[in-house]
Design a protein around this motif. Sequence first.
Motif, PDB file in Angstrom:
ATOM      1  N   PRO A  36     -23.455   9.082  29.736  1.00  0.00           N
ATOM      2  CA  PRO A  36     -22.208   9.340  30.477  1.00  0.00           C
ATOM      3  C   PRO A  36     -21.412  10.727  30.084  1.00  0.00           C
ATOM      4  O   PRO A  36     -21.557  11.361  29.014  1.00  0.00           O
ATOM      5  CB  PRO A  36     -21.452   8.342  29.735  1.00  0.00           C
ATOM      6  N   GLU A  62     -16.281   7.950  29.515  1.00  0.00           N
ATOM      7  CA  GLU A  62     -16.189   6.505  29.590  1.00  0.00           C
ATOM      8  C   GLU A  62     -14.645   6.234  29.412  1.00  0.00           C
ATOM      9  O   GLU A  62     -13.966   7.019  28.819  1.00  0.00           O
ATOM     10  CB  GLU A  62     -17.155   5.729  28.326  1.00  0.00           C
ATOM     11  N   THR A  63     -14.409   5.092  30.198  1.00  0.00           N
ATOM     12  CA  THR A  63     -12.865   4.786  30.124  1.00  0.00           C
ATOM     13  C   THR A  63     -13.200   3.258  29.752  1.00  0.00           C
ATOM     14  O   THR A  63     -14.275   2.791  29.688  1.00  0.00           O
ATOM     15  CB  THR A  63     -12.130   4.757  31.201  1.00  0.00           C
ATOM     16  N   ARG A 113     -17.799   4.166  33.589  1.00  0.00           N
ATOM     17  CA  ARG A 113     -18.652   5.176  33.072  1.00  0.00           C
ATOM     18  C   ARG A 113     -18.930   6.179  33.982  1.00  0.00           C
ATOM     19  O   ARG A 113     -19.227   5.915  35.257  1.00  0.00           O
ATOM     20  CB  ARG A 113     -19.957   4.555  32.727  1.00  0.00           C
ATOM     21  N   ARG A 121     -21.043   9.641  35.277  1.00  0.00           N
ATOM     22  CA  ARG A 121     -22.365  10.193  34.720  1.00  0.00           C
ATOM     23  C   ARG A 121     -22.595  11.288  35.905  1.00  0.00           C
ATOM     24  O   ARG A 121     -22.106  11.075  36.915  1.00  0.00           O
ATOM     25  CB  ARG A 121     -23.525   9.203  34.440  1.00  0.00           C
ATOM     26  N   TRP A 160     -19.442  13.388  39.525  1.00  0.00           N
ATOM     27  CA  TRP A 160     -19.860  12.278  38.655  1.00  0.00           C
ATOM     28  C   TRP A 160     -19.941  10.946  39.366  1.00  0.00           C
ATOM     29  O   TRP A 160     -18.950  10.482  39.713  1.00  0.00           O
ATOM     30  CB  TRP A 160     -18.807  12.268  37.509  1.00  0.00           C
ATOM     31  N   GLU A 203     -19.556   4.195  37.717  1.00  0.00           N
ATOM     32  CA  GLU A 203     -20.111   2.694  37.505  1.00  0.00           C
ATOM     33  C   GLU A 203     -19.111   1.959  36.740  1.00  0.00           C
ATOM     34  O   GLU A 203     -18.334   2.706  35.760  1.00  0.00           O
ATOM     35  CB  GLU A 203     -21.581   2.889  36.861  1.00  0.00           C
ATOM     36  N   GLU A 204     -18.945   0.757  37.017  1.00  0.00           N
ATOM     37  CA  GLU A 204     -18.260  -0.314  36.193  1.00  0.00           C
ATOM     38  C   GLU A 204     -19.065  -0.450  34.951  1.00  0.00           C
ATOM     39  O   GLU A 204     -20.157  -0.896  34.667  1.00  0.00           O
ATOM     40  CB  GLU A 204     -18.037  -1.692  37.029  1.00  0.00           C
ATOM     41  N   ARG A 205     -18.347  -0.322  33.839  1.00  0.00           N
ATOM     42  CA  ARG A 205     -18.803  -0.227  32.537  1.00  0.00           C
ATOM     43  C   ARG A 205     -19.340  -1.541  32.222  1.00  0.00           C
ATOM     44  O   ARG A 205     -20.406  -1.418  31.694  1.00  0.00           O
ATOM     45  CB  ARG A 205     -18.058  -0.015  31.305  1.00  0.00           C
ATOM     46  N   GLY A 257     -22.373  -2.289  35.300  1.00  0.00           N
ATOM     47  CA  GLY A 257     -23.247  -1.203  35.895  1.00  0.00           C
ATOM     48  C   GLY A 257     -23.012  -1.162  37.300  1.00  0.00           C
ATOM     49  O   GLY A 257     -23.710  -0.185  37.922  1.00  0.00           O
TER      50      GLY A 257
END
Length: 185
Positions: free
Chosen positions: A7, A10-11, A15, A17, A65, A68-70, A73
């Motif tokens: 990553p 991240e929040t 995520r 990347r 970047w 993705e939803e942490r 995914g």
Amino acid sequence: MESVSAPFLETPRLRLRACDEADLGRLIALDNDPGVKRFIDGGVPVEPKTFRAEALPRLLGRGFWAAEERSTGEWLGWFELRPLNDPGWAEVELGYRLHRAVWGRGYATEGARALVRKAFTELGTERVTANTMTVNTASRRVMEKAGLLFVRTYAEEWPEVIEGSEQGDVEYALTRGEWRRTTSG
């Protein structure tokens, strides 16, 4: 094929990347959604061959970047925090393109705010800028919520005439000093 990129950021819910070849199908699908591309090219579909030759190299480059939803995914789209003057990060452009299915959930604002913060606290950025069509009120609102300030309305020549383009484009920006004055850091 799933991506295994580390990553960049991240929040609580996101995520970010680096985009990679594994994202190709998702990137093409996103660019072929007429609603997503309404204010970019009027929603004109892109051929996979053209996308691979023209858009993919840019998206695989520095400053783009995958989002993705942490917790799940789920691939949501992409964000841009791209240096405008190589090789440093002194001035960067902020952008985002997310699936319509996740619009209105605050992901664009969350990602944009986090990227602005990272730019000023970790990357040595002096100015963040962003642009959109004047009529793209949703994107303008994200820029404002991320702390960017209206700079100007301008006219630019585009290859396609898009509904609303006669009203021009807008630029928003934020300097490190302005950011420091409006946030606790």
